[in-house]
Structure formats: structure tokens, C-alpha cells
Motif scaffolding. Structure first.
Motif, PDB file in Angstrom:
ATOM      1  N   SER A   1       1.049  -1.149   0.034  1.00  9.91           N
ATOM      2  CA  SER A   1       0.036   0.017  -0.027  1.00  9.91           C
ATOM      3  C   SER A   1       0.948   1.263   0.039  1.00  9.91           C
ATOM      4  CB  SER A   1      -1.090   0.058   1.255  1.00  9.91           C
ATOM      5  OG  SER A   1      -0.233   0.112   2.237  1.00  9.91           O
ATOM      6  N   MET A   2       0.317   2.330  -0.309  1.00 10.80           N
ATOM      7  CA  MET A   2       1.175   3.746  -0.257  1.00 10.80           C
ATOM      8  C   MET A   2       1.804   4.052   0.930  1.00 10.80           C
ATOM      9  SD  MET A   2       2.458   5.783  -2.306  1.00 10.80           S
ATOM     10  CE  MET A   2       1.708   5.937  -3.709  1.00 10.80           C
ATOM     11  N   LYS A   3       0.967   3.793   2.002  1.00  6.75           N
ATOM     12  CA  LYS A   3       1.491   4.116   3.711  1.00  6.75           C
ATOM     13  C   LYS A   3       2.736   3.217   3.697  1.00  6.75           C
ATOM     14  CE  LYS A   3      -1.177   5.511   7.350  1.00  6.75           C
ATOM     15  NZ  LYS A   3      -1.942   5.344   8.205  1.00  6.75           N
ATOM     16  N   ASP A   4       2.589   1.855   3.510  1.00  4.50           N
ATOM     17  CA  ASP A   4       3.372   0.922   3.865  1.00  4.50           C
ATOM     18  C   ASP A   4       4.669   1.132   2.946  1.00  4.50           C
ATOM     19  OD1 ASP A   4       1.940  -0.065   5.757  1.00  4.50           O
ATOM     20  OD2 ASP A   4       1.261  -1.936   4.506  1.00  4.50           O
ATOM     21  N   ALA A   5       4.470   1.562   1.762  1.00  2.77           N
ATOM     22  CA  ALA A   5       5.732   1.777   0.834  1.00  2.77           C
ATOM     23  C   ALA A   5       6.475   2.598   1.318  1.00  2.77           C
ATOM     24  CB  ALA A   5       5.300   2.006  -0.781  1.00  2.77           C
ATOM     25  N   VAL A   6       5.713   4.056   1.553  1.00  3.54           N
ATOM     26  CA  VAL A   6       6.574   5.074   2.244  1.00  3.54           C
ATOM     27  C   VAL A   6       7.311   4.701   3.453  1.00  3.54           C
ATOM     28  CG1 VAL A   6       6.200   7.349   2.933  1.00  3.54           C
ATOM     29  CG2 VAL A   6       5.306   6.735   0.775  1.00  3.54           C
ATOM     30  N   LYS A   7       6.607   3.866   4.316  1.00  2.00           N
ATOM     31  CA  LYS A   7       7.364   3.520   5.615  1.00  2.00           C
ATOM     32  C   LYS A   7       8.386   2.903   5.316  1.00  2.00           C
ATOM     33  CE  LYS A   7       3.558   4.055   9.087  1.00  2.00           C
ATOM     34  NZ  LYS A   7       2.472   3.112   9.690  1.00  2.00           N
ATOM     35  N   GLU A   8       8.463   1.824   4.799  1.00  2.00           N
ATOM     36  CA  GLU A   8       9.474   0.911   4.372  1.00  2.00           C
ATOM     37  C   GLU A   8      10.671   1.645   3.885  1.00  2.00           C
ATOM     38  OE1 GLU A   8       9.932  -2.929   4.070  1.00  2.00           O
ATOM     39  OE2 GLU A   8       8.396  -3.433   5.345  1.00  2.00           O
ATOM     40  N   ALA A   9      10.323   2.534   2.869  1.00  2.00           N
ATOM     41  CA  ALA A   9      11.144   3.142   2.368  1.00  2.00           C
ATOM     42  C   ALA A   9      11.995   4.036   3.165  1.00  2.00           C
ATOM     43  CB  ALA A   9      10.628   4.095   1.061  1.00  2.00           C
ATOM     44  N   LYS A  10      11.359   4.714   3.983  1.00  2.00           N
ATOM     45  CA  LYS A  10      11.842   5.479   5.259  1.00  2.00           C
ATOM     46  C   LYS A  10      12.985   4.930   5.881  1.00  2.00           C
ATOM     47  CE  LYS A  10      12.442   9.282   7.595  1.00  2.00           C
ATOM     48  NZ  LYS A  10      13.043  10.623   7.263  1.00  2.00           N
ATOM     49  N   VAL A  11      12.445   3.461   6.170  1.00  2.00           N
ATOM     50  CA  VAL A  11      13.628   2.414   7.101  1.00  2.00           C
ATOM     51  C   VAL A  11      14.662   2.248   6.062  1.00  2.00           C
ATOM     52  CG1 VAL A  11      13.813   0.276   8.068  1.00  2.00           C
ATOM     53  CG2 VAL A  11      11.709   1.649   8.392  1.00  2.00           C
ATOM     54  N   TYR A  12      14.443   2.116   4.883  1.00  2.00           N
ATOM     55  CA  TYR A  12      15.658   1.764   3.866  1.00  2.00           C
ATOM     56  C   TYR A  12      16.607   3.058   3.829  1.00  2.00           C
ATOM     57  CZ  TYR A  12      18.185   0.619  -0.244  1.00  2.00           C
ATOM     58  OH  TYR A  12      19.132   0.326  -1.234  1.00  2.00           O
ATOM     59  N   ILE A  13      15.930   4.222   3.525  1.00  2.00           N
ATOM     60  CA  ILE A  13      16.969   5.486   3.462  1.00  2.00           C
ATOM     61  C   ILE A  13      17.606   5.833   4.861  1.00  2.00           C
ATOM     62  CG2 ILE A  13      15.191   7.184   4.058  1.00  2.00           C
ATOM     63  CD1 ILE A  13      18.373   7.655   1.405  1.00  2.00           C
ATOM     64  N   THR A  14      17.046   5.477   5.800  1.00  2.00           N
ATOM     65  CA  THR A  14      17.492   5.796   7.217  1.00  2.00           C
ATOM     66  C   THR A  14      18.899   4.892   7.359  1.00  2.00           C
ATOM     67  OG1 THR A  14      15.537   6.602   8.155  1.00  2.00           O
ATOM     68  CG2 THR A  14      17.115   5.735   9.755  1.00  2.00           C
ATOM     69  N   ILE A  15      18.636   3.595   7.271  1.00  2.00           N
ATOM     70  CA  ILE A  15      19.949   2.791   7.228  1.00  2.00           C
ATOM     71  C   ILE A  15      20.713   2.864   6.119  1.00  2.00           C
ATOM     72  CG2 ILE A  15      20.561   0.084   7.162  1.00  2.00           C
ATOM     73  CD1 ILE A  15      17.627  -0.562   8.401  1.00  2.00           C
ATOM     74  N   ALA A  16      20.329   3.416   4.880  1.00  2.00           N
ATOM     75  CA  ALA A  16      21.511   3.642   4.070  1.00  2.00           C
ATOM     76  C   ALA A  16      22.153   4.989   4.436  1.00  2.00           C
ATOM     77  CB  ALA A  16      20.604   3.993   2.730  1.00  2.00           C
ATOM     78  N   ILE A  17      21.490   6.087   5.150  1.00  2.00           N
ATOM     79  CA  ILE A  17      22.154   7.177   5.376  1.00  2.00           C
ATOM     80  C   ILE A  17      23.164   6.705   6.692  1.00  2.00           C
ATOM     81  CG2 ILE A  17      22.117   9.384   6.575  1.00  2.00           C
ATOM     82  CD1 ILE A  17      19.276   9.728   4.971  1.00  2.00           C
ATOM     83  N   LYS A  18      22.667   5.941   7.607  1.00  2.00           N
ATOM     84  CA  LYS A  18      23.447   5.590   8.887  1.00  2.00           C
ATOM     85  C   LYS A  18      24.814   4.983   8.347  1.00  2.00           C
ATOM     86  CE  LYS A  18      20.260   4.930  12.694  1.00  2.00           C
ATOM     87  NZ  LYS A  18      19.403   4.219  13.108  1.00  2.00           N
ATOM     88  N   HIS A  19      24.777   4.251   7.283  1.00  2.00           N
ATOM     89  CA  HIS A  19      25.974   3.545   6.752  1.00  2.00           C
ATOM     90  C   HIS A  19      26.501   4.100   5.657  1.00  2.00           C
ATOM     91  CE1 HIS A  19      25.320   0.447   9.866  1.00  2.00           C
ATOM     92  NE2 HIS A  19      24.209   0.657   9.860  1.00  2.00           N
ATOM     93  N   SER A  20      26.311   5.492   5.322  1.00  2.00           N
ATOM     94  CA  SER A  20      26.811   6.223   4.233  1.00  2.00           C
ATOM     95  C   SER A  20      28.366   5.933   4.079  1.00  2.00           C
ATOM     96  CB  SER A  20      26.348   7.702   4.387  1.00  2.00           C
ATOM     97  OG  SER A  20      26.892   8.106   5.321  1.00  2.00           O
ATOM     98  N   ILE A  21      28.780   6.028   2.992  1.00  2.00           N
ATOM     99  CA  ILE A  21      30.168   5.948   2.554  1.00  2.00           C
ATOM    100  C   ILE A  21      31.112   6.884   2.469  1.00  2.00           C
ATOM    101  CG2 ILE A  21      31.776   4.617   0.854  1.00  2.00           C
ATOM    102  CD1 ILE A  21      28.999   3.150   0.244  1.00  2.00           C
ATOM    103  N   GLU A  22      32.302   7.068   3.113  1.00  2.00           N
ATOM    104  CA  GLU A  22      33.038   7.982   3.068  1.00  2.00           C
ATOM    105  C   GLU A  22      33.887   8.000   1.764  1.00  2.00           C
ATOM    106  OE1 GLU A  22      33.061  10.264   5.799  1.00  2.00           O
ATOM    107  OE2 GLU A  22      34.173  11.588   4.721  1.00  2.00           O
ATOM    108  N   LEU A  23      33.451   8.534   0.668  1.00  3.31           N
ATOM    109  CA  LEU A  23      33.889   8.419  -0.617  1.00  3.31           C
ATOM    110  C   LEU A  23      34.322   9.742  -1.380  1.00  3.31           C
ATOM    111  CD1 LEU A  23      32.253   5.951  -3.152  1.00  3.31           C
ATOM    112  CD2 LEU A  23      34.385   5.636  -2.272  1.00  3.31           C
ATOM    113  N   GLY A  24      35.384   9.962  -1.829  1.00  2.00           N
ATOM    114  CA  GLY A  24      35.341  11.249  -2.503  1.00  2.00           C
ATOM    115  C   GLY A  24      35.837  12.272  -1.247  1.00  2.00           C
ATOM    116  N   LYS A  25      35.887  13.445  -1.713  1.00  2.00           N
ATOM    117  CA  LYS A  25      36.301  14.794  -1.053  1.00  2.00           C
ATOM    118  C   LYS A  25      35.202  15.483  -0.443  1.00  2.00           C
ATOM    119  CE  LYS A  25      40.748  15.207  -3.505  1.00  2.00           C
ATOM    120  NZ  LYS A  25      40.430  14.813  -4.923  1.00  2.00           N
ATOM    121  N   GLY A  26      33.914  15.341  -0.921  1.00  2.00           N
ATOM    122  CA  GLY A  26      32.731  16.183  -0.790  1.00  2.00           C
ATOM    123  C   GLY A  26      31.682  15.295   0.189  1.00  2.00           C
TER     124      GLY A  26
END
Ligand SMILES: Nc1ncnc2c1ncn2[C@@H]1O[C@H](COP(=O)(O)OP(=O)(O)OP(=O)(O)O)[C@@H](O)[C@H]1O
Ligand SMILES: Cc1ncc(COP(=O)(O)O)c(N)n1
Length: 271
Positions: A224-249
Motif C-alpha cells: 500500500s502507499m503508506k507501507d511503501a513510504v514507511k518501508e522506504a523511510k527505514v531503507y533510506i535511514t539505514i542507507a544514511i546511517k551506513h553512508s560511505i566516506e567516498l571522495g572529498k565532498g
């Protein structure tokens, strides 16, 4: 297998645009396809050049996919020129995909205008009404509406007003407000608040692209739209928590949904 199509610009450094979208689709177990609207020369420090793809070639790419393959969901990202918007609009109006996630990409984190100023009204007039959901960040919502957004109340009003412009659902992303990150989903009736403590990192290149592609993946999989957004928010949060120190910026986020799906909420080894 479920399929998702991204119609967006290429980011040579792989953190945003088409590259982030395809990584996100794969991480969700969805078969990813792409229509490239522009090629950017960019890295973690900036955008150094853009070459728009000829509109007839954009039309041909969309045609090649839809004439052959069933598309479960479409995500639209960078569409810089009026002619680009026109060709995307004409093709999608013809093929009528059931799910369209519109990320109204305007200015890159590094300050480069990825949507030409004269294209804004075209995006509003033609692409917003096609959207099952539109995902503006605060500066994008301000440009769409011509108002200032400073508080959560302002975000709610913005969501109502963008919904009136034709998008079926609106997700206003609060990453640009001070303090914790609150995103607000509005379906024309109910507000859903997605709260997340701000993660202290500079590496947020492509967060909007990743979030919108995660929503498109979840919708393709039948959420459903609500679940799709909630799950995506978990995904982006974990993706940001483990973001990668690549490049100079501003470094990119990390894609590893399967670990999250297996019940792990933190990465099991050092990077
Ligand atoms: N530092 C942070 N901590 C936690 N969540 C964040 C942070 N920065 C952004 N987010 C979240 O990431 C998602 C993307 O939001 P953001 O406002 O960064 O999008 P954007 O500006 O469109 O991204 P893009 O860089 O692709 O243009 C939202 O869910 C937002 O709340
Ligand atoms: C091709 C393309 N699409 C979208 C973005 C926005 O991402 P960000 O705001 O993180 O720079 C980008 N930089 N490049």
C-alpha cells in the motif's frame, strides 16, 4: 519478477540519479530499467557539466521498454528541459503506467540547477497530475508553491496545496529543516508522520533519489502507499546511517536491503 523503471539523469559518480535508482531497485529484489534524460559529469564535490539527451531519444527509450516489458512502477527524477518533460509526459500519457513516483529534482546538494527555471511550470502542469506520489524536499515544495516553509504546520499546508495540484499522494521531506528529520505523507485525507532522529553525517548525496526509488520498488512489489513510504523511510535511514566516506565532498549512501530484511538493523562488519 516485478519491474521498476527510472526516468532520470545519470550521475557519473554513482551516488544519485539513475545509478542510485538502479542500486535501490536491485537491493529491493526488483528488476530495474532506465531511461536516461541527461548525462551529468559530477562527483561528491559538484556537477561540472550536463548534456541533455535529445527528446526523440527519450521517447524511443520509453517506447522500447513499454512495447516489450510490463512495467510495475515508474520513478521520474531529473528532467531538466521543457522538451524533456514534454516527451516524458506524452509517452507516459500513452502507456499509462499504474504507478508513477515523481521526485521533482531541482537543485543538487552541491547547488547546481538540474531543472531549468523555465521548466518548473511544465513539471507542475504536466507531470504532477500523473503522479501516484510526489516527493518534494522543502526547497522544492517552496518553489512549486511560491511560499516559505519553516514549520511542520507549513509542511502540512504545503502537502494539502500540492495535492490540490493533482498528485494523488504527497510526501514532503523534512531533511532540510533544522532538528530531527520529519517527513509528512498526505493522501488527500490523512497525514502520516515519519519521524527520524537526524543522523550526523555529511554523506547524503542522492538521499532523495534513493528514497523515491525505494518507494517505487515497494509499490511495484504490491505494498500500500503508506507501507511503501514507511518501508522506504527505514531503507533510506539505514542507507544514511551506513553512508560511505567516498571522495572529498558529500559522499553517497549505502544499499543493502537484504540485511535489513533479514532482521539486521546495523551493518555486521566494519567498512
Ligand atoms: N541527516 C539526516 N538524517 C536522517 N534522515 C535524513 C537526513 N538527511 C535527509 N534525511 C532523510 O532522507 C530523505 C531524503 O530527504 P532529503 O530532504 O535529503 O531529500 P533531497 O534533498 O530531495 O535529496 P537529494 O539529495 O537526492 O536531492 C528524507 O526521508 C529525509 O528525511
Ligand atoms: C542526475 C542527478 N539526479 C539527482 C540529483 C540530486 O541529488 P543530490 O541533491 O543529492 O545532489 C543529482 N545530484 N544528480
Amino acid at each position: 519478477m516485478k519491474t521498476a523503471l527510472t526516468i532520470a539523469g545519470s550521475d557519473s559518480s554513482g551516488g544519485a540519479g539513475i545509478q542510485a535508482d538502479l542500486k535501490t531497485f536491485s537491493a529491493h529484489g526488483v528488476f530495474g530499467m532506465s531511461v536516461i534524460t541527461a548525462i551529468t559529469a559530477q562527483n561528491t564535490q559538484g556537477v561540472f557539466g550536463v548534456q541533455d539527451i535529445d527528446p526523440s531519444m527519450i521517447t524511443k527509450q520509453i517506447e522500447a521498454i513499454f512495447e516489450d516489458i510490463f512495467v510495475d512502477s515508474v520513478k521520474i527524477g531529473m528532467v531538466s528541459k521543457i522538451e524533456t518533460i514534454e516527451s516524458v509526459y506524452k509517452s507516459l500519457s500513452y502507456y499509462k503506467p499504474k504507478i508513477v513516483v515523481l521526485d521533482p529534482v531541482m537543485v543538487s546538494k552541491s547547488g547546481y540547477h538540474l531543472l531549468q527555471e523555465e521548466s518548473v511550470n511544465y513539471l507542475i502542469k504536466y507531470l504532477l497530475p500523473l503522479a501516484s506520489i510526489v516527493t518534494p524536499n522543502i526547497p522544492e515544495a517552496e518553489i512549486i508553491l511560491g511560499t516559505n516553509i519553516c514549520t511542520v504546520k507549513d509542511m502540512e499546508s504545503a502537502a494539502i496545496n500540492i495535492h490540490k495540484m493533482g498528485a494523488k499522494n504527497v510526501l514532503i521531506k523534512g531533511g532540510h529543516l533544522k532538528g530531527d528529520s520529519i517527513d509528512i505523507l498526505y493522501d488527500g485525507d490523512i497525514f502520516t508522520y515519519l519521524h527520524q532522529d537526524r543522523i550526523d553525517t555529511k554523506n547524503t548525496h542522492g538521499t532523495g533519489c534513493t528514497l523515491s526509488s525505494a518507494i517505487a520498488s515497494n509499490l511495484a512489489r504490491g505494498c500500500s502507499m503508506k507501507d511503501a513510504v514507511k518501508e522506504a523511510k527505514v531503507y533510506i535511514t539505514i542507507a544514511i546511517k551506513h553512508s560511505i566516506e567516498l571522495g572529498k565532498g558529500v559522499g553517497p549512501t549505502h544499499h543493502f536491503y537484504q540485511l535489513y530484511k533479514n532482521g539486521l538493523t546495523s551493518y555486521p562488519f566494519e567498512y
